[in-house]
Motif scaffolding. Structure first.
Motif, PDB file in Angstrom:
ATOM      1  N   MET A   1       0.847  -1.169   0.000  1.00 59.03           N
ATOM      2  CA  MET A   1       0.000   0.000   0.000  1.00 59.03           C
ATOM      3  C   MET A   1       0.901   1.243   0.000  1.00 59.03           C
ATOM      4  O   MET A   1       1.792   1.370   0.829  1.00 59.03           O
ATOM      5  N   ARG A   2       0.649   2.160  -0.928  1.00 55.11           N
ATOM      6  CA  ARG A   2       1.464   3.373  -1.058  1.00 55.11           C
ATOM      7  C   ARG A   2       0.658   4.596  -0.635  1.00 55.11           C
ATOM      8  O   ARG A   2      -0.555   4.626  -0.782  1.00 55.11           O
ATOM      9  N   ASP A   3       1.374   5.593  -0.144  1.00 52.08           N
ATOM     10  CA  ASP A   3       0.727   6.850   0.212  1.00 52.08           C
ATOM     11  C   ASP A   3       1.504   8.011  -0.410  1.00 52.08           C
ATOM     12  O   ASP A   3       2.471   7.804  -1.152  1.00 52.08           O
ATOM     13  N   THR A   4       1.092   9.217  -0.103  1.00 50.90           N
ATOM     14  CA  THR A   4       1.741  10.392  -0.690  1.00 50.90           C
ATOM     15  C   THR A   4       3.193  10.530  -0.250  1.00 50.90           C
ATOM     16  O   THR A   4       4.010  11.086  -0.981  1.00 50.90           O
ATOM     17  N   ALA A   5       3.524  10.033   0.933  1.00 49.73           N
ATOM     18  CA  ALA A   5       4.917  10.087   1.393  1.00 49.73           C
ATOM     19  C   ALA A   5       5.803   9.210   0.508  1.00 49.73           C
ATOM     20  O   ALA A   5       6.934   9.594   0.171  1.00 49.73           O
ATOM     21  N   ASP A   6       5.293   8.050   0.114  1.00 46.55           N
ATOM     22  CA  ASP A   6       6.057   7.180  -0.792  1.00 46.55           C
ATOM     23  C   ASP A   6       6.312   7.885  -2.120  1.00 46.55           C
ATOM     24  O   ASP A   6       7.416   7.829  -2.663  1.00 46.55           O
ATOM     25  N   GLU A   7       5.284   8.543  -2.622  1.00 47.01           N
ATOM     26  CA  GLU A   7       5.435   9.279  -3.887  1.00 47.01           C
ATOM     27  C   GLU A   7       6.437  10.413  -3.739  1.00 47.01           C
ATOM     28  O   GLU A   7       7.260  10.650  -4.630  1.00 47.01           O
ATOM     29  N   HIS A   8       6.368  11.117  -2.618  1.00 45.24           N
ATOM     30  CA  HIS A   8       7.294  12.216  -2.340  1.00 45.24           C
ATOM     31  C   HIS A   8       8.739  11.721  -2.314  1.00 45.24           C
ATOM     32  O   HIS A   8       9.622  12.301  -2.952  1.00 45.24           O
TER      33      HIS A   8
END
Length: 161
Positions: A1-8
């Motif tokens: 599961m990915r979140d915006t922190a992973d994208e950042h």
């Protein structure tokens, strides 16, 4: 599961090779949660018709034992306000019937006490209950053991500052 922190972290990983991805992910997630809590608290205050500074006064009065009162100087010190700034905040609360200012026993009118009224206590309870529901919902995804671990780790970070 990915979140915006992973994208950042992924976006900056190639640009800043010295960036510690775990550290960055932690900091970004703390910032996201901080913004979420701030917005939820603001919404709860708006729903209750209180401003942040007004709620803090009700909170400081309620933190004590009944009859939930304090002297203006004591309140100002607890809140980190000047006496004048506190006085300006007390006026609207008194007009709304949430607090009352009264002279000390013995008739010394130079000594004033600020007391939480029944309406002020009810306003505090409504806001605190609303805020607590939001915080409970935020943490509901964690098990009790995970909440304990998170609380311990956050305490360690706070104490290190």
């Amino acid at each position: 599961m990915r979140d915006t922190a992973d994208e950042h972290v992924e976006a900056w990983g190639d640009e800043l090779p010295w960036l510690d991805p775990v550290q960055e992910a932690i900091i970004v997630r703390l910032a996201v949660l901080g913004r979420h809590l701030t917005q939820a608290r603001r919404a709860a205050l708006d729903a209750g018709g209180l401003e942040h500074g007004q709620f803090k006064i009700l909170l400081m009065l309620r933190r004590g034992r009944p009859p939930y009162e304090a002297g203006p100087s004591e309140l100002a010190d607890r809140l980190g306000l000047t006496r004048g700034a506190l006085s300006a905040r007390l006026g609207p609360l008194e007009e709304a019937g949430l607090i009352e200012r009264s002279g000390m026993d013995g008739g010394d009118r130079r000594r004033v006490r600020v007391r939480l009224t029944g309406a002020g206590n009810a306003a505090f309870e409504r806001h605190a209950t609303t805020e607590n529901r939001g915080e409970t919902a935020l943490l509901a995804t964690l098990t009790p053991a995970e909440r304990d671990t998170l609380a311990d780790l956050l305490r360690k970070l706070v104490l290190s500052r």
